[in-house]
Each structure stands twice: as structure tokens, then as C-alpha cells.
Design a protein around this motif. Sequence first.
Motif: not given
Lengths: 465, 465
Positions: A162, A243-244, A251, A257, A276, A279, A282, A288, A290, B63
Motif C-alpha cells: 500500500r 478508497n472504496h 473513489t 482528499r 479501508d 480496498s 480494487r 490508491l 491512503t 487519484e
Amino acid sequence: MLTYVFEKNGTPLYEQVYDCLKRDILAGVIRPGEKLPSKRTFASHNGISTITIQNAYDQLISEGYVYTIPKKGYYAAKINDMLRVPKKSRISLDIKVPDVPESYEVDLSSNKMNPDHFPFSVWAKVSRETISNQCKELMEVSPTGGILELREAIADYLKSFRGMLVDPDQIVVGAGTEYLYGLLVQLLGTEKEYCIENPGYKKLVQIYRQYQITCRYARMDDDGITVEGLQASGADIAHISPNHHFPTGITMPANRRYEVLAWANEKEGRYIIEDDYDSEFRPSGKPLPTLISMDACEKVIYMNTFSKSLTPTIRISYMILPTHLANRFYEQLSFYSCTVSNFEQYTLAAFLNKGYFEKHINRMRLYYIRQRKKLIQEIEESKLKDCCEIIENEAGLHFLIKLKTQKPDCEIIDKLQKKGIRIQALSEYFFTNDVEKEHYFIVNYSNIELDKISQACDALYEVIR
Amino acid sequence: MLTYVFEKNGTPLYEQVYDCLKRDILAGVIRPGEKLPSKRTFASHNGISTITIQNAYDQLISEGYVYTIPKKGYYAAKINDMLRVPKKSRISLDIKVPDVPESYEVDLSSNKMNPDHFPFSVWAKVSRETISNQCKELMEVSPTGGILELREAIADYLKSFRGMLVDPDQIVVGAGTEYLYGLLVQLLGTEKEYCIENPGYKKLVQIYRQYQITCRYARMDDDGITVEGLQASGADIAHISPNHHFPTGITMPANRRYEVLAWANEKEGRYIIEDDYDSEFRPSGKPLPTLISMDACEKVIYMNTFSKSLTPTIRISYMILPTHLANRFYEQLSFYSCTVSNFEQYTLAAFLNKGYFEKHINRMRLYYIRQRKKLIQEIEESKLKDCCEIIENEAGLHFLIKLKTQKPDCEIIDKLQKKGIRIQALSEYFFTNDVEKEHYFIVNYSNIELDKISQACDALYEVIR
């Protein structure tokens, strides 16, 4: 003189004496304050040994049915009549345990994993190795936050998979996210108000309500939760899944963010819970970044669970706390024992360290991508084709389908249910009534049988036209 | 034209492109709104394939760093400068994890079990069998209250070992009593006040305080918690351990039990939590009848834990709810997942059903009786003999020792600590200052080495005289 008949039925003799005396004291046959026969007399009269009577008397004394006056003897205690209650004899009480959920021919509402996909034999192997090799560690009490070996394994996994840099001491392991939500409430304080995405995950409200916490709701747009919604809610804690998002699958892009982080930075005591789960699955590209990785101001608490990515029958989740909250956690809550057993903590640590988890995730992601593709293809080749629009949104294990119909969602759901098909509407996930979002339905594909899809599409077509 | 140097370092090329572009967008090298080169141009200029650029652009789009205008191309998104935060690079944060508790030459304060006594090989065998034989059941989600097989096994055990008649549906299994206390608070309501035995178990107050619950304290006499104390507390819930009070070791006799039950019956909404941990190890006679077995009015909630009787590294506890509370539990809290993993639930069920648990308890009880006897003998043969009185009270794994001394408890504790001996005073367990109970000390013998006792007695003698 008290005379009893004792049986050779496996019950020790002293217990039979005890039972008889207790019954007679409770029933008033032996009156309160009445002197009991001496051990020797009682014994010889009933043809048993004095030590047996001694044991029975001792038990009755320790339970308060009998008292002694030194050098005088044994007396029946005064048990208040009024309070003498009959002992229950039934063992099947009138308790309504929730029904096992109905099962459907096709269930598009379930986001459960197919248990066949859990790498059972590998898990069993690692589990056996753990029991054989780590018996010493297994017997040492786990620290509050979980054993270091597991927290390090999680940190390593998060780093390579991640791109997250995490200090293992930031990680708190617990028996499920529901349990961790409770810990968080204790850490952040019940006087806070929590803001939840609208639409969103209804169980959160149920959980927070148990702690007398007021939940507020913030509107979503195509980029996720809106900052205006957050501002308007007046809440201090935002519980979001950038993220989901479930159920829309949205997203949150980078600029939103940063805006949400800015909202948190505006005021002391504001925090974001970044949920999360799922995630890992995905479907495209690399995972993605975080929110917690973007956060330089200690405002984000990250949560994830192995109960989702491995199997719900393993209860291991974790949260990552920013430094000052980790310190507060240890100051305020370190008296708690960790809720996950050592056996599972060490097994999971080895499962992660040996790369089995990553392999499992990669295999499952590929599987889900294929499932999704085939499912969409099935829909596009069905009668439904011209009456629907698929909204993919890159989300984990579900997508949305918009049906071209005039019929209300509840009617569609009811009629399908009668045909053995379970589906949920996006509208069911709204907490407020002011949003018009009819005819969007959620298609979960984590545990469906593809050969039943064309039949389900036909049924759906019949229902909506 | 954007020109980057890509390396063959194991990172996929598309990720390198993604990283470079993201860095430059964040750094403002690529300005907000600036058009990015077309995929084809970018690819040929940098000598890589268009599909690589496509993948990098896709990731950046998802993103939010890049957006597209259909038929025009790719553009850098507007990232608010103010919010651009540097990514943390360190992974060792300033988190103060609690120290590992100091270890002592002789520790009379610890009621931990010696891990060597856990029947590890039997548990491992049962665990392996469970994994081999029950893989299907292991993958099915546990009901909220725990799997039926375990609840039935607990009910059977309680019937044969404790003489308790329990409906398995009354039993709720959870990851430790601390977790179950939390569930109970949710079930009974945080507006209730809880009454705790004085002296008593301090952790209870810490836990209840987390839920903003006011704890009251009720005086103990030689028969346990007093009803006057309960009445005076004004509390609705009495959290008591009638079968084995810690730290006094007092066992509540039958008449006091009936009085406490009567107190609960006086008012709606009053309940008694009967905390029964350690009671398996009562050194003499058969186990005492529990309060819940005497209760005909659904006022008693029974609690016990395998973390205490087996090993603290296994996190399985249970509570037995009276019928109406079991129903309320299922109405109000059945959305919760069970916090114990299936693996451990099935293993424990088999461990109980095969009689291993009962064997373990019987063996341990005998062991503890012997330890206790030897320990008392050692004390009675030491210099300490004439300066102390042992108060046994039939309790589980500890007894009290009253020292004939003028020195305050804290001085004795401090001086002993310097000699490597840890002991706790009864006075440390009082919640209020109005009780004079100096010079009583608690001797835990669940995990001591007997050959060090005479040395400890000598040290104690030196300190108090």
C-alpha cells in the motif's frame, strides 16, 4: 434422628448427605436454629463414616445453611422463608434467537466471500507450524495493541502493498472492526458527533448509537463525501471510506482528499476515520494511496480488517493511530487485554511474513476481475441490455446498475424476492429522505454463480418493464 | 516536453511514470490546468510504449491528479498549494508503549497461571483435529452469541460441574470478560449506576469509567457485600463475585445470597452481575451453587472466562443472560459479529466435549491445593510464624496474611520491593479511605516457586519487625 436412604448411583455419599440436609433445611423440615445431630451419632445412625458427615457439614457451613457454635455443635441457619425460590428445572427457555437469513437462488446483496476461496490448507499448515514452533510465545500474554510480530508484519505488508510507512507501535489489533470502533469511541470521547457518508453503511449508525453518539450525515457527490456536507453536519469526526465507498463504489480523488484533510485541520479535536476495508480488491491499477499517508497533521485514523480480505470467521482487524492518539491510547486504555488470541495472531503474522496473504489477495483480485467482466458481459448480452446502465466506479466487489423503469425500488425488490432473487437498491442506503436516487441497484459479485445470471437478468427484465 | 529517466529497478515502468508525473504536479513543475502531452507523443519521446503511459494516466485520473476533457486530452488537476503536505518518511514515531512489567525474585501479587500447566499438546491435538475435520463449519459465520456447538458444550459442562441448568441460547460468547462488560453496559444502559465491592477489583472501575458510568462502592463484611451497602449506594447494578471474592477470598453464604437477590427484586431494572472467574479452583469440597441458579426472577447475569481457567492467551469468555435480557440482547445487539474466531470456538467446544477441560481443572485444583498447603507450611515453619495470622477463606488462588506490625503497608511494600519481592496489601484494593484495614497482605500462589518462599518469609520478617 435424621434418617436418610442413600443410593449407590455414582453421586459421592457426602454429596447425598449434603443434598438431603440442604433440602430439609430449605423446606423447613429442619427448623431454623435447630441443632443437628453430632457427626458421630449421625454417622452411626445412618451407617456411614463420620468423615463423610464432616465433609457434608463443611460444605453446608461454607454455603451458609449450617452454622457451628464452638463446643456445642451444628445448627441449621435461618433462611428467610419469603426468599426461598424454587430452582428452575427447565433448560429450554423462551429465547428468540434471530433466524438464519433466508437463502436465495441468486443473491446480489451479499458481499460475503465464497468460503471455497479461503486458502484453508495453507492457513491450516501455517497454524500447525505456529503451534509446533512457537509454543513458548503462544503462552505469553499479548500486549494491549497486539503482539509485536503481527504489528510488524502488518507494517511490512502495508509498506510493500500500500506504500504506507507505519510505525508498528501505531497499530492496534482487535477482534473485528466493530470492536475497534468501540475502542475509538472511548479514545475520542462520546461527546463528539460523528459524520457518516450519505448514502452509507447503516451498521455504523447502529454501533455508534450503542454509545449514545449522535450521527450526522454528509452528502456525497461524484468525488465522495462533500466538504460542505461535513461543514454543515457540525460533527467533529468524519467516518469515511475514501478508497472504496460502499455502496456507490466512488473513489475520492486527490484534491477532495486534501480538502477533507483541510477540514480536519481547521479545528482541534477533528479527526477522520479512514475505513479501508475491501480496498485490496480494487480491480485495476495499483492500490490508491491512503488518506493517512497524505496526512501530516495527525488527523487520520486508518482501519482495515482481515475478516474481510481472508474470511469473516477469523476475527482480526487493526487500526493505525496518529502518534498523539497512540500515546493517548496507551495512557488511557492500556489496561485492556488484546481481544485476539495469541494462536491467531502468530498464525496471521506467519501467513503475512511468508507472503501467503499477498498471494491470496493477488489471486482473488484476478478472480474478481474475471467475475466482474463475465457478469457485465452476461448483462450486456441479456434482454436487460437496453434498459440499464452499468456504473462501474472501480470499486471493490460490486458495481451499480441503473434501471430504466418507472416502478419504485421497493416494488422491484419485492417482486424479485418472490422469484428467489435478492438485490438491494442504492436508495436503501440513504439516511435522509431528501435525495432522489431511485432505480440504482447494487450488484455484489463476490459470491455469485455466473450460470444463474442470465436467468436473473431475465427476471429483472420481466419485473421492470 | 516532459522527459524522465526511468530505471530498471524492479518498479513497473508505468508506476515510475506515475510517480514522476505526480511529483511534478504536486511540486507545481506541471502547473494546474496545464495540458499533458498526448499518450503517443509522450511515449515515443521517452522511448516507452503508449500502453504504459495509458496505465500511468489512468492511475493519475483515478487519484484526481489528472483530468480529461473528451476529445481534447489530459490536464493536470488543481491541487490547492496550501494543503500540499510533505509525506512522512520516518517510520519510528515517538510513541510511548507501556513498559514490560518489572520481574521479581518472588512475586506474590501475580495471579497469573504458570504457562507450563496449560495442556498445550492436548490443545494442539484438538486444534489440529478441528482444522482437519471441521473445515466446512470453520468457514461458516458464527452467530452473534457464538457457535451453538460451543454454547452447548459450555451448558453441559456447567450442568455436570457446577450443577447449573442453562439454555445454550442464554449464553453469549465473547473475546474476554472486558469485552462482555462493554456489551452488558450497552444492554443495560449507560444511565445505570454500578455498585462494586469495596475492597474490590480496580479494573472494573477503569472499564466502566470508559462508558461514562458512575461506580458506587458497597462495604463488605465477613459474608461478602452488605445489603445495607448496596442500598446506600443507590446503584441499580451490583457487580459482585459471591463465590470467590478478590482480594478477600470471602465466599458469600446462602442467607446473604438470598438477601442480595431480594435487593435486586425490590426494584425493576436492578440486576446482579455474578463474576465467577477462578471459582473452578476452589480448594475444598464441591463447587458452590451459583447465584444465578438460585435466581427465579431473572435478575442475575453470570460471567466466567476460559482465559483464566485455561490460559490468558486464549480470549474466550461467556455470560449467561436471564431470558428477557437474552431476548433484549438479540433484539438490540444481534447486528454485532461474534468476536471469537471459529477456529478457537470449535477447538474449545471439542476440548470441553472430550472431557479435557474437566481433567485440566481437576489436575490444577489438586496442584493448587498442594501448593497452598506447602506454602502455609513454609510460612508456619519460618521466623514469620509468630508475627502473622493466615486467613484462608477457602478462596481460589490466594489467601490473606495479617502481619503483626506497626509499620504502614506502603513502607513494607517498598522495602520488600527493594529486596526483589512483590506483594500487595488489601488496603490497596479499597476505593474509599474510611476503612482501616492495614497489615493484611494478599498471597497469590498460582505461579510461585516454593523453594524461594523461606527466603521471602525471612525478608518479610526483617522488614516488619
